[in-house]
Design an enzyme around this catalytic site. Sequence first.
Site, PDB file in Angstrom:
ATOM      1  N   HIS A 146     -17.280  27.115  -7.388  1.00  0.00           N
ATOM      2  CA  HIS A 146     -18.533  27.879  -7.357  1.00  0.00           C
ATOM      3  C   HIS A 146     -19.504  27.368  -6.296  1.00  0.00           C
ATOM      4  O   HIS A 146     -20.462  28.056  -5.953  1.00  0.00           O
ATOM      5  CB  HIS A 146     -19.188  27.903  -8.742  1.00  0.00           C
ATOM      6  CG  HIS A 146     -19.792  26.606  -9.176  1.00  0.00           C
ATOM      7  ND1 HIS A 146     -19.133  25.691  -9.958  1.00  0.00           N
ATOM      8  CD2 HIS A 146     -21.016  26.060  -8.944  1.00  0.00           C
ATOM      9  CE1 HIS A 146     -19.908  24.656 -10.208  1.00  0.00           C
ATOM     10  NE2 HIS A 146     -21.062  24.851  -9.599  1.00  0.00           N
ATOM     11  N   ASP A 176     -12.108  25.766 -11.315  1.00  0.00           N
ATOM     12  CA  ASP A 176     -13.370  25.549 -10.597  1.00  0.00           C
ATOM     13  C   ASP A 176     -13.254  24.388  -9.598  1.00  0.00           C
ATOM     14  O   ASP A 176     -14.151  23.541  -9.505  1.00  0.00           O
ATOM     15  CB  ASP A 176     -14.513  25.284 -11.584  1.00  0.00           C
ATOM     16  CG  ASP A 176     -15.891  25.421 -10.914  1.00  0.00           C
ATOM     17  OD1 ASP A 176     -15.978  26.114  -9.879  1.00  0.00           O
ATOM     18  OD2 ASP A 176     -16.846  24.809 -11.412  1.00  0.00           O
ATOM     19  N   SER A 260     -23.041  19.584  -8.817  1.00  0.00           N
ATOM     20  CA  SER A 260     -21.718  20.202  -8.929  1.00  0.00           C
ATOM     21  C   SER A 260     -20.827  19.782  -7.766  1.00  0.00           C
ATOM     22  O   SER A 260     -21.215  19.874  -6.607  1.00  0.00           O
ATOM     23  CB  SER A 260     -21.847  21.729  -8.942  1.00  0.00           C
ATOM     24  OG  SER A 260     -22.522  22.164 -10.089  1.00  0.00           O
TER      25      SER A 260
END
Length: 416
Positions: A146, A176, A260
């Site tokens: 993402h 992911d 992230s």
Amino acid sequence: MDEFNQGPQEEEKPIIDERKEEPYRQYQRPPKRRGGFFPALFGAIVGGLIVWLIVYTMNGKQDQTALVKHDETGQNNLQSERVSVDINTDITDIVNEVAGAVVGITNLQTVRDFWSASETTRETGSGSGVIYKKEGDKAYIVTNHHVVADSQGLEITFDDGSKVDGKLIGSDVWTDLAVVEIDAKHVDSVIEFGDSDALKRGETVMAIGNPLGLGFAGSVTVGVVSGKDRSIPIDLDQNGTIDWQADVLQTDAAINPGNSGGALINLAGQLVGINSMKITQETVEGIGLAIPINVAVPVIENLETTGTVNRPTMGVSLLNLRDIPAQQQKEVLRVPEDVTDGVVVTEVFRNTPAQTAGVEKYDVIVEMDGNKIEDMVSLRKHLYNKKKVGDTMQMKVYRNGKLVDIEIVLRDGNTF
């Protein structure tokens, strides 16, 4: 008159107060005692000592008052000095060693200006990444899918602030994860993979990344492993239906937007997780999630070598049995009344393993390799996590109310 004439009377004697035995002796004071030389000397010495003690006490109080005044003004002779102390701990040593392997990743996309109809490349998001490999003239970074999704360009920012262009090699929406390639000449250090299965609850871990963007680049937070083998439901297409159960580590090390793709590190300085997400409900605090490195490594290797993840597929489209009205379950699928969980085959594609194995439309899959299948999430996890391309899989399906065994050889593809 006889009573008045009783013969010659005796002469009256003088009355003497018995309390004064000597009425005529004058009162005499006791003689004064004469003082000596030594008592006077002793008194002088004692008096001198008392005076000395009083003067000494007064001077001491004055000195203390003056000292307090000096301390308040900072003008006394005893002044504090600023001393630089070099403090090293296990955490500071590890951070100093691995910080250079954690980078910032900026997602660049082409944006059309509404008024001028011109196109410009702008930053649409940022995250973190970890350099895990340097080979020849290339170096490789692992991050989250993402973070790099829909990018037209990637900009990599190192710990010292220098920037280079990055190239997306491949990404995987299900786990992911993504891999980015950069020029190796800019890389001084890489990180070592650890063993996430060996982690213990309560073990100290550190998260390094760029929370809230590059303004907080290289931020370090420290916590513990709060839990292992957590399954978090993920709705990938935001349609209200759970598409995947992500297997993650839980930590209370602070993870925020921008972290992230960053590193979760143990006290050996090894990468044990890829920071991925946090739970942001108002009543929740201190629940950060990271992809275990043991789950990530096979995906990373596939992305690095082929740009994709080769997953086994059957060649069917599916629907959860729970989503089928009860009347159709009874009249069309004809499943027993006590069967409430399973996955319905809604279509079998041509020239696929499912067609070769004899799978039919409206078959209800309830078991794979002895494992109960409740819905599409459990089916996908078994297929993607337990099987490989070329493996043989045993299935049990209900067909027209009867349980049927099917053996299927899996191939790679883009569907179930």
